[in-house]
Design an enzyme around this catalytic site. Structure first.
Site, PDB file in Angstrom:
ATOM      1  CB  SER A 289      39.647  35.282  42.962  1.00 37.28           C
ATOM      2  OG  SER A 289      40.022  36.628  43.196  1.00 37.28           O
TER       3      SER A 289
ATOM      4  CE1 TYR B  82      37.212  36.906  38.142  1.00 38.25           C
ATOM      5  CE2 TYR B  82      37.776  37.951  40.230  1.00 38.25           C
ATOM      6  CZ  TYR B  82      38.051  37.031  39.242  1.00 38.25           C
ATOM      7  OH  TYR B  82      39.162  36.230  39.340  1.00 38.25           O
TER       8      TYR B  82
ATOM      9  CE  LYS C  23      37.277  33.482  39.834  1.00 38.65           C
ATOM     10  NZ  LYS C  23      37.713  32.164  39.302  1.00 38.65           N
TER      11      LYS C  23
ATOM     12  CG  ASP D 255      32.367  29.079  24.900  1.00 43.19           C
ATOM     13  OD1 ASP D 255      32.482  29.310  26.117  1.00 43.19           O
ATOM     14  OD2 ASP D 255      31.852  29.890  24.102  1.00 43.19           O
TER      15      ASP D 255
END
Length: 245
Positions: A145, A160, A164, A64
């Site tokens: 991304s 998010y 990124k 993890d």
């Protein structure tokens, strides 16, 4: 890719999507691949998609990346069993379905940052230490991304995009650090547009937006790894034809 034959590649987030596609292609390219994921049984299932001649080159380890102790355990196991890391693909990523300002979403926001930012940095740190200790001119690849280069106007993207953007900055910081200590270890950021994977919110997955497939990103990884030692691809942005954001 010939120079990587028999070398060790570590792929995070290897149980599905882009990570799973990368695992399969690196094994087929002749590398020994260790897939790290919270669901290692799904990596084991990938072996059914590989020819018998290369199946024993794929290994799964439960990890993890949100937890430092789990990362340290994984890289210690890799060192003990395979000698160390030559290539690291940071593919683990999450994008929980919530708005940035929604009430009670603290845990979801933290999981995004812990996975996409801290997990990436800590795995890179351990891979670098392994490469430097063994004098290996390795390669670290971050699956970034297009959201790491612009703020996309979609409410459920939430933190998010910020995570990124951090990867974009981290890539350049890491490149400077690698140069400052006189290594020839490469670092590359690959920034896909929309890819058909589990990370997409359901409303985006089901709408008719243009999408890439996970294999398109895996092909990009093979390309950057296959460049000559003198060549470093800094940033590779890949968009599906017709994507407008």
């Amino acid at each position: 890719m010939d120079r990587w034959a028999g070398k060790v590649a570590v792929v995070t987030g290897a149980s599905s999507g882009i990570g799973a596609a990368i695992v399969k292609d690196l094994v087929k390219a002749g590398m020994v691949v260790v897939g790290l994921a919270r669901r290692p049984e799904r990596i084991d299932a990938l072996m059914t998609h590989l020819s018998e001649s290369v199946r024993d080159h794929l290994h799964a380890f439960k990890c993890d990346v949100r937890k430092e102790e789990s990362i340290l355990e994984a890289f210690e196991w890799i060192a003990e069993n395979f000698g160390g890391v030559d290539v690291l693909i940071n593919s683990a990523g999450v994008g929980h379905h919530t708005e940035l300002l929604a009430a009670g979403n603290t845990q979801m926001l933290r999981e995004v940052m812990d996975t996409n930012v801290m997990g990436l940095v800590l795995c890179s740190r351990e891979a670098f230490q392994s490469m430097r200790k063994r004098s290996v001119d390795g390669h670290i690849v971050h699956i970034n991304s297009v959201a790491g280069h612009r703020a996309i106007n979609h409410p459920t993207i939430n933190i998010y995009s910020a995570s990124k953007h951090a990867v974009t900055a981290i890539t350049e910081t890491m490149r400077n650090e690698l140069w400052n200590v006189h290594t020839k270890i490469k670092v590359t950021s690959i920034s896909p547009g929309m890819v058909r994977t589990e990370i997409l919110p359901e409303e985006m997955l089901n709408k008719g937006y243009p999408k890439l497939e996970a294999e398109d990103i895996s092909n990009a990884v093979l390309y950057v790894l296959g460049t000559p030692p003198r060549v470093q691809v800094h940033e590779l942005m890949i968009m599906p034809v017709g994507q407008t954001f």
